[in-house]
Every structure is written in C-alpha cells, then in structure tokens.
Design a protein around this motif. Structure first.
Motif, PDB file in Angstrom:
ATOM      1  N   LEU A 154       2.101   3.985  -5.087  1.00 41.60           N
ATOM      2  CA  LEU A 154       2.540   2.849  -4.275  1.00 41.60           C
ATOM      3  C   LEU A 154       3.794   3.202  -3.480  1.00 41.60           C
ATOM      4  N   ALA A 155       4.688   3.935  -4.099  1.00 40.92           N
ATOM      5  CA  ALA A 155       5.899   4.351  -3.385  1.00 40.92           C
ATOM      6  C   ALA A 155       5.546   5.225  -2.186  1.00 40.92           C
ATOM      7  N   ARG A 158       4.065   3.008   0.583  1.00 44.40           N
ATOM      8  CA  ARG A 158       5.127   2.307   1.314  1.00 44.40           C
ATOM      9  C   ARG A 158       5.801   3.256   2.310  1.00 44.40           C
ATOM     10  N   LYS A 159       5.994   4.484   1.886  1.00 42.82           N
ATOM     11  CA  LYS A 159       6.610   5.487   2.756  1.00 42.82           C
ATOM     12  C   LYS A 159       5.745   5.732   3.988  1.00 42.82           C
ATOM     13  N   ALA A 161       3.549   3.649   5.309  1.00 40.37           N
ATOM     14  CA  ALA A 161       3.581   2.458   6.165  1.00 40.37           C
ATOM     15  C   ALA A 161       4.832   2.465   7.046  1.00 40.37           C
ATOM     16  N   LYS A 162       5.974   2.857   6.489  1.00 34.55           N
ATOM     17  CA  LYS A 162       7.216   2.913   7.263  1.00 34.55           C
ATOM     18  C   LYS A 162       7.154   4.023   8.309  1.00 34.55           C
ATOM     19  N   ASP A 383      -1.530  -7.408  -3.983  1.00 36.62           N
ATOM     20  CA  ASP A 383      -0.134  -7.087  -4.228  1.00 36.62           C
ATOM     21  C   ASP A 383      -0.018  -5.800  -5.041  1.00 36.62           C
ATOM     22  N   ALA A 384       1.236  -5.393  -5.257  1.00 37.08           N
ATOM     23  CA  ALA A 384       1.485  -4.118  -5.926  1.00 37.08           C
ATOM     24  C   ALA A 384       0.916  -4.089  -7.339  1.00 37.08           C
ATOM     25  N   GLY A 418       1.310  -2.623   2.006  1.00 36.42           N
ATOM     26  CA  GLY A 418       2.593  -2.498   2.697  1.00 36.42           C
ATOM     27  C   GLY A 418       2.559  -3.028   4.109  1.00 36.42           C
ATOM     28  N   ARG A 419       1.364  -3.390   4.603  1.00 35.45           N
ATOM     29  CA  ARG A 419       1.254  -3.988   5.930  1.00 35.45           C
ATOM     30  C   ARG A 419       1.015  -5.490   5.786  1.00 35.45           C
TER      31      ARG A 419
END
Length: 512
Positions: A154-155, A158-159, A161-162, A383-384, A418-419
């Motif tokens: 998940l981390a 998220r990376k 997505a950014k 969700d996460a 993450g979006r």
C-alpha cells in the motif's frame, strides 16, 4: 469528476458559458513528426491534415484551465460533398487516435468515400497533454512478496499515485470517459456536423455509449465494435480480460505446436508450461541491450497482449518467439508491439496496429492513461484495510485466471488505490438511450471483450441497440472480417441496418 448531466449547450439554464468552445473552428495543417512519416508511408499525406480543438479541463468550472485535443482528418474521396465527418476511437483507454489513423488509412479508405474520416488523441493521451507515471508503475510489484507485509505494498501504491500526479500535470484529475464524451461533442460542432457519426472499437464503445446517454439528440450513425462493459468494476473487467487473453494464448500455442517448426515443440501442454517459465526467467534475469535497456518477462506479456488480438499475427508471433528462445533476440517481438514500452495493461484493449508513440509522448503514456481513465470511470474505491485484507486473495484469483497475464492485469486494479473515487454516471445513467439505431458488433472469440458484454450492453442501451454476432476470433470484427466490414460500411454509408441477431460466419483460418 462529478457524475450527473453535462452542460449540453453554451450558457443555457444556468450552465457555465461554453460558447468559446462551441464556436471555434479547426485550423488544419500539415501533420508533424512520426504522424507525418506514417501518412507519407501510406501514400496519402496530401489527403491527411492535423489540427486541434481546445476544451475545458473541467466543464463545470471552465476557468480551471484548458487542454488542446489533437486531431487528424483524412479527407473524403467523394466526388461531391461528403455526408459529414466520421469520428473514430481506436480503444485503450489510452490508445492514440492520431497516429493510429495516420498508419491505417487504407483500412478506412472505403468509408472515406462518404465521410471525412477523423480521429483524435483523447485528453491525457498521445499529443493531448499526455499523462505519465515515470517509471513508477513499471517498478511496483502489485502483490506482497515473500516476507513482505501488505502494508508495504500500500505504501508503494501511494507512492506511485503521487508520482503519477507529479508527472502528469493538471489534466490528470479530469481524465475519464464522461469528460472525453463532452470533448467529442465539441469536436462534432467544430467539424460542422449536426450529428455525430461514430465508429468506436473496444474501449471506444464505452465512449460511444456514454455519448449516446449524454447527447442522445446529437447521435447520427454509431457503431460499437468489441463492446465494453458498462457495469462491471475495474477488478472484474481486468480479471475477465486476463482470462480471455489466456484462452487466446492457449489457442495460439495449440496452433503453434500443431505446425512444423514451432519453437515450443509439438506438445501444447508443455508449451504452456514453457511460456510461463520463459516469462519467469526473463523477469528474474532480463536481457540487456548494448545501450543498457532491459527486456523482461513482463515485456513479453505486453507484446503477447497485443499480438493475440489478431489471428493473422500468429505466424509472425511464432517466428518472433522463436528468435527470442533460440537466439535471445527480442527485436522481432519489440517490432510487433510498435516499439511501445511495456508497463501495465488492464483495459479492454486497442485495435491492433495502434501502438505508435510520438516523439513528444512519454513511453508509459498508454498504461498511465489507461489507469487514469479506468479509475475515473469506476466509483468503487476500497479502503486501505480492505486492500490489505484482500490483496492475497486477489493475487490468487488473477493467477488462476491467467498464469501469464494475471500479474499485469492486477496492477491497474490496485493502482486505483490512492486516487479519488470515480464517477457513478456510467454505471447508473448510461441506459435506455433515446437515439437512432445503434449497431453493436460482438465477436465470439474476442480475447478482450467477451461476447456476453455485447449482449449485456445491448440490453442496457435498450431496443435501439442492434446486435451483429461475429462468429470469428480476434479483438473486434471490422478489421478481421469481410462480412462485418461490409455490414458496418453499409450501415454507416447507406443507413442499412442489419436485423438484430444477424451473424457473420467465422472466416477461413488465415494463420497458416
């Protein structure tokens, strides 16, 4: 991107003022770069011109900014005045339409007897403010490795997505079919057409259906070939597509092992195991070119995903795999993909021969755009906690669906994490359209869009949807079946509507 009804007319009933977009004229000029080269190679460069329309990033708030949508037009060969324009979308999502039409003018030459044939790069694609995730999406593992916690996955997501947000610029939050459909209406007006005449392949059928729901009074003659689902979430779409591609690969390997000289030998079951092993070996130890570029197992998967869309490509695919296995030479496989960089897959696919990448386009643009559109079109966003709980289960499901394609098809599902949640408009409101007859083409052996999606979409759209049943193989029917082509041409050029339930027989096997 919100759901709900679009602004159908400039400055009407309190809608934002869109008059500057609906009154613009297209300035056609010479095509540039790789598009010009492709047009020259087909011998139609003088008949092909490029231009663009300007559209708002956000139709609800036009002051947010704009994007220029690149377009290409092949002039009609009609001796008199053409009946208008025919807009093409080649699929994806993320498939570039400008380079696709530049390189396939012969295939649409008959339609140009009645229409100016036009295509475009949708927002975020090709020459229209292309989105990109850099190398992030290609480096991220979609599932936890041995000893790795799902939280670490998940981390990483998220990376990614950014990274996509940082590399893509302002267009990324405004991707999605609802906005592209509105762009399509601006193009229709700028071309001077009262009605939209349209031929959409694969994902392009989703776009056409959304347009029919948003602008029913503006629909002219519309054909949807290789019909996408309007209801299934991204995860189910990707799983079904992985399953379909695996079936197509199994069929290819059965054909290959039945012919002399197949690099996999004569045993189809052994060939399937050999293909899985080849991909695993190349993922572990990629081939490296003189310039340092790597060719991995996932690159093989990417080429297979495109080549299997057309049975006519099987002999060339067999030879290219032979060169890879016998000599460690991937160049023939790379040529089959049009030089398109690997990256993840997960859409309903683009028509074969549409993988060209222009000089100004990031190499990962098609995969990045595919993810952006599919995420924007899907309101489901677990969700996460749910992702952590279900990631192992999803991995098993996708591997069972396809030991070859499962990994690459799972990636874009997880990358929606993450979006922001996508629109519910497509799932809830694209139904029971009040348009002229729509022609839907479904192919029984389609590896990307199963025939049942044609039937389901036809029921959703209502009695206006007429189904043509293509009994053949391959992704979409128009470019692979003379019967389908004749019926589609008859509908678009002369208004000849086949009876619903009409069929085209499978054509003789050309993969010899």
């Amino acid at each position: 991107m919100g759901a709900g009804a679009p602004a159908l007319a400039p400055a009407a009933n309190g809608h934002p003022d869109l008059s500057r977009y609906y009154t613009q004229k297209i300035k056609w000029g010479a095509c540039k770069g790789s598009t010009e080269a492709m047009a020259d190679a087909t011998g139609h460069a003088k008949d092909v011109r490029c231009g663009h329309v300007t559209v708002p990033l956000d139709y609800a708030k036009p002051s947010t900014g704009t994007v220029d949508v690149a377009m290409i037009r092949m002039r009609s060969s009609a001796s008199g005045k053409p009946r208008g324009s025919l807009l093409l979308n080649f699929g994806g999502p993320g498939g570039p339409g400008v380079s696709a039409l530049a390189g396939s003018q012969k295939e649409f030459g008959f339609l140009s007897k009645g229409y100016d044939v036009v295509s475009f790069d949708p927002r975020g694609v090709g020459l229209s403010d292309p989105v990109s995730c850099g190398d992030a999406d290609g480096d991220t593992e979609p599932v936890a490795g041995e000893g790795e916690e799902p939280a670490a996955v998940l981390a990483e997501l998220r990376k990614v997505a950014k990274e996509c947000e940082a590399k893509s610029g302002p267009v990324l939050p405004y991707m999605g079919t609802v906005n592209v459909s509105r762009d399509l209406d601006v193009m229709r007006q700028a071309l001077g057409d009262k009605k939209l005449n349209y031929l959409g392949f694969s994902y392009g059928t989703r776009l056409g259906a959304v347009y029919a729901a948003q602008f029913p009074k503006k629909v002219g003659r519309m054909v949807l070939d290789g019909v996408d689902t309007l209801t299934e979430p991204v995860a189910e779409q990707s799983r079904v597509t992985a399953e379909g591609r695996q079936t197509a690969l199994d069929n290819f390997l059965t054909w290959c092992t039945g012919n002399a000289g197949c690099v996999f030998g004569t045993d189809a079951r052994g060939a399937r195991q050999g293909m899985v092993q080849l991909i695993q070996d190349l993922d572990t130890m990629p081939l490296r070119s003189m310039s340092g570029e790597e060719f991995t197992g996932q690159d093989v998967v990417g080429v297979l995903g495109q080549a299997l869309y057309s049975r006519q490509a099987w002999p060339a695919l067999s030879q290219a795999l032979g060169a890879l296995l016998a000599d460690g030479d991937p160049r023939a496989l790379i040529r089959m993909s049009g030089g398109l960089a690997g990256g993840v897959g997960g859409g309903t696919g683009a028509v074969r021969g549409t993988g060209a990448v222009g000089e100004e386009t990031p190499m990962d643009n098609m995969s990045a755009a595919l993810m952006a559109v599919n995420c924007a079109d899907d309101p489901d966003r677990p969700d996460a906690a749910r992702i952590e709980k279900e990631v192992g289960k999803l991995q098993r499901e996708f591997e069972e669906a396809s030991p070859v394609f499962g990994k690459s098809m799972l990636m874009p599902v997880l990358l929606c994490f993450g979006r922001p949640p996508g629109t519910s408009f497509i799932r809830e409101d694209v139904r029971d359209v009040k348009t002229p007859k729509l022609l839907l083409v479904g192919t029984r052996g389609d590896p990307a869009t199963p025939y049942r999606w044609t039937e389901e979409t036809a029921r959703r759209l209502g009695p206006q949807a007429v189904v043509l049943d293509n009994k053949g193989d391959g992704h979409t029917g128009y470019l692979g079946s003379k019967c389908v082509q004749d019926k589609v041409d008859g509908f678009l050029l002369y208004g000849e509507t086949p009876k619903s339930g009409s069929s085209c027989a499978a054509e003789a096997d050309s993969a010899q």
